[in-house]
Design an enzyme around this catalytic site. Sequence first.
Site, PDB file in Angstrom:
ATOM      1  N   ASP A 180      -4.091  -1.219  -1.246  1.00 20.03           N
ATOM      2  CA  ASP A 180      -5.194  -1.533  -0.328  1.00 20.03           C
ATOM      3  C   ASP A 180      -6.524  -0.921  -0.775  1.00 20.03           C
ATOM      4  OD1 ASP A 180      -4.233   1.000   0.271  1.00 20.03           O
ATOM      5  OD2 ASP A 180      -4.026   0.684   2.430  1.00 20.03           O
ATOM      6  N   ARG A 204       7.398   6.405  -4.253  1.00 22.40           N
ATOM      7  CA  ARG A 204       8.036   6.938  -3.039  1.00 22.40           C
ATOM      8  C   ARG A 204       7.412   6.274  -1.829  1.00 22.40           C
ATOM      9  NH1 ARG A 204       4.092  10.049  -4.522  1.00 22.40           N
ATOM     10  NH2 ARG A 204       5.246  10.625  -6.373  1.00 22.40           N
ATOM     11  N   SER A 210       0.808  -1.231   0.000  1.00 25.98           N
ATOM     12  CA  SER A 210       0.000   0.000   0.000  1.00 25.98           C
ATOM     13  C   SER A 210       0.835   1.271   0.000  1.00 25.98           C
ATOM     14  CB  SER A 210      -0.950  -0.039   1.182  1.00 25.98           C
ATOM     15  OG  SER A 210      -1.710  -1.204   1.091  1.00 25.98           O
TER      16      SER A 210
HETATM   17  C1  BGC Z   1      -0.230   5.220   0.402  1.00 28.04           C
HETATM   18  C2  BGC Z   1      -1.346   4.572  -0.378  1.00 28.04           C
HETATM   19  C3  BGC Z   1      -2.263   3.810   0.556  1.00 28.04           C
HETATM   20  C4  BGC Z   1      -2.710   4.697   1.712  1.00 28.04           C
HETATM   21  C5  BGC Z   1      -3.583   3.950   2.701  1.00 28.04           C
HETATM   22  C6  BGC Z   1      -0.784   6.034   1.558  1.00 28.04           C
HETATM   23  O1  BGC Z   1       0.249   6.548   2.326  1.00 28.04           O
HETATM   24  O2  BGC Z   1       0.536   6.054  -0.432  1.00 28.04           O
HETATM   25  O3  BGC Z   1      -0.829   3.701  -1.357  1.00 28.04           O
HETATM   26  O4  BGC Z   1      -3.377   3.379  -0.160  1.00 28.04           O
HETATM   27  O5  BGC Z   1      -1.590   5.214   2.382  1.00 28.04           O
HETATM   28  O6  BGC Z   1      -2.926   2.858   3.234  1.00 28.04           O
END
Ligand code: BGC
Length: 482
Positions: A202, A164, A149
Amino acid sequence: MEAGSFADVPQDLRKEIEQLETLFTVDTTKLKQITDHFVKELEKGLSVEGGSIPMNPTWVMSFPSGYETGTYLALDMGGTNLRVCQITLTEQKSEFDIIQSKYRMPEELKTGEADELWEYIADCLMQFLHNHHGDISKMEKLPLGFTFSYPATQNYVDEGVLQRWTKGFDIAGVEGHNVVPMFEAALARRGVPIKLSALINDTTGTLIASAYTDNKMKIGCIFGTGCNAAYMEDCGSIPKLAHLNLPPETPMAINCEWGAFDNEHKVLPRTPYDVIIDKDSPRPGQQAFEKMIAGLYLGEVFRLVMVDLHDNRETHIFPGQDVSKLRKAYTLDSSFLSAIEEDPFENLSETFDLFQSKLGIQPSGPELELIRRTAELIGTRAARLSACGVSAISIKKGYKTCHVGADGSVFNKYPHFKARGAQALREILDWPEKQDPGEDDPIEILAAEDGSGVGAALIAALTLERVKAGNMHGILHPENFR
Ligand code: BGC
């Protein structure tokens, strides 16, 4: 119940509360202005030039029918825990069985070496298989959906080049690289019988899992340690994929990565506290929206306000008390704010106990009122800003009514988050007042199905179905496909 009135709060503290109210309140006009800008930024992210919201195509190209079957593994590398699941999608429509184990994600791994991370994950998977399958040397390879995620560029469903790190992760040598070979190499070193079928965000998992049981679900959101959303776009509306000549009506799940909204600081009403959070984070200038909303940061915003009001010579809250514990960055998480907002007592005695036990501070009555109001302001701001993102996607897609599946600790546990978000949606989208309190809102944010477990399994299943059907878009390189 709401905290007591501010009648007993001395003049200087009352002034301070009013100033905080001005800083943290996002009124309807501002919500609408943010939403308008958000819609444009979603478009920009899909364009060839791109924008600050990545709008990542995920190669998840259909909703589930409810008739998917088979046994899959799912691995969820979230911000806090590592979870391994085995999911069996049964013959019965929209039904599944799940077994799962949770492993703590050691704090030091988040800023350690890349190898340590992959080795740890591979060890957890191996342990899971040993516990549930015994001798793994004779096992057939199981397909795995890996919920990773973080923002990742995907040219195929089973790759992910990390754009990143977010959520406080800072592991060298991973950004700019495809994480799948690193992960698979750690599995291969141990002979773990797993075949990665799909790398999943996610939010995409949440969208697909929610749509499995409710066909009104159009958007998947996470309001947890981080914050983000995914929805289904038509390939014809994704100019940055035009060169692939995909059929224009074909759906493509887009992982928005909306945490990066307004990294240019054009519309978000940032306070000096938000500026400090950003400056002191491992990735300054990134995730501007997320840093005002997500669970990782809510407690820190609150802490910075408290420290400021202590150090500020005019207000000087907690005079004569030792505030050294309060000075430690990230010492309070969002559950601390939840507890303050949940304090049922008029004299806020639970909040007093919390401050005493966690921080060694004994707040006065008026200080407790200020504490409660600050928590309310921070929690309310987060919920109202979140509604701008949901509204923006709904406006962009022309959804007048739909369900939004949401998951994450803030959504599930933070008091009033849902009601405050629903109120903000009403203001942004100009819904008339409800005639009957039982009436459903046109767009409702509801608790989602388990995205990183069931959602990941479904995406693995949908990918394998596509392979069988010979639709290899996003699975095979286009040159090989044509
Ligand atoms: C991430 C996402 C993720 C979200 C919730 C963010 O910091 O960049 O990819 O879906 O957090 O987990």
